[in-house]
Design a protein around this motif. Sequence first.
Motif: not given
Length: 562
Positions: A268, A332, A336-337, A339-340, A342, A428
């Motif tokens: 990422h 948060d 990221p694979s 969940v989103d 920010p 998350q």
Amino acid sequence: MQIKRRNKRHAGFIFTVTATVVLALGGCVSEQEDGQESEPDPTEDEQETAPPPNDEEETEPEPDVPEAYGVSAGHPDAVEAGMTVLENGGNAVDAAIASAYAISVVEPFASGVGGGGVTLVQEQGQDPEAYDYREVVPEDGVPASGIGVPGFVAGTKELHDDYGEADWQTVIDPAIELAESAEVSETLAQQLQSAQDRLPVEQLEHFYPGGTAIEAGATLEQPALAETLRDIRDSEGTSFYEGDTGEALTAVEGLDMDSLADFDVGRHDPVTGEFAGYEVTGAPPPLPGASVIQMLQIMEERGTLEEERNSTPFVHDIAMSWRIAQQFVDADFGDPSFVDVPVDSIVDREQNAALAEEISSDSVLPEDENRTYGDSDPNTTHITVIDDDGAVVSMTNTLTNFFGSSEYTDGFFLNNQMDRFDIGQTDQNTPEPGRRSVTWSSPMIVADDEGPVLGVGSPGGERIPIMLTQVISDWVQEESDLEEVIEADRFHLTDNALVMENVPEPNVRDALLDIGYDEIREAPTPLYFGSIQALMIDRDNDSISGAADSRREADWRIETRE
């Protein structure tokens, strides 16, 4: 050590690209696609007097890079391994890999092939890249031992495939030699002694001859590890996931051949943000690179950089910026694979300016009583390398806790990275097959308008983000050199207590307690505040410099290319 805080070093971090193309006229008479005729060829006389065509474009000047290279690592043998590779034509990535394997041999409690890691790579004039090869949840879910599928071998091999210039054998051989024979360091001897009650001593005769921890200065031979490393070298890593080592790993609860064979390195985009005229780059979620950038931006907004080091405002602002950053981690952060996350919001300067206003100079922000995690082991190891092209590698590797899960096979310890799924209070950071947990490893790179100028990182568990915030903020001060920065006192906020490396001045102590901190206490162990491994490029003086962190057995070395 007190660092005098003056005006910030301004790097003027504004990237501009100018491209002017001057086209030469010429060509034969022909019909154009739109039906118009082109200009006729010039006559012979005209050709003789016409100015020559200018095919050159205006381009950015080449970055000013010293003809030097260096390695900073947590152990002298790891520095030596990396420098040997650089001296023989390898690049920064080759050297970092060699150092990583070497230190996993001489510090088997902190990192190794049974664990994972994360690496940032940035070449001069290029965007940074991130490789997350930390452990993932096996296909059957998290085992009771907390062991995840190890990613160290896959990650280092992918790094080498993408960037390496030296032979794979060349980068692995120094570690094999150390596994065959190395001197026991003070730290290794101490860690073996303190962990004896939770390690399988009956399997570890080389570490515990006669049932007693081996002493510092003794010669340590690790034949099983040497054999595993030879297999990794000769098979170019495949033996670990599909060969004999992989078969041995399936005897470990929760690991299976499918999970091993399916391991993928996380790719990422790294997190970037502006601070004090520089671009700061950190590892992407679920790692806390964004948290460090967020804290730095909050500090800049509050004017903390103008405060005296270890003053009440300086300590309080950093402690409260960490409290704010923790809230974002808890709410948060995740893989990221799956969940989103920010990220853009977390490193947004306007949002962080608003968050800075929430910090009061005379009170403590409320702590989150629902948090389930606290101070973690001062674990991991960090390596920074700069080669003579100016490429910077910032690499953090870990087993999670010291000695990981304490399980031992084929000469190495296995991680307990899956325990880090206890971080956070939302879905998350929830385990599922193939997923990586939130954790604290945080390699960083700082760049000016030409390219990277600082690589930095540290072991230290949960304290890594707040320590790096202190170190980077110190580094941007004009009168602070790297040695001063690394030796400066560190502090951490846990619950409402400040853990400080040295007792503050009485007036500072009283002021902090009046603000609302419950207590100010000393670090529980000498290793608590990690070990910064950093190298910097000084373009003005055409040099590379480093400094040894005296908190551990860290070392660094710079050589000039002849």
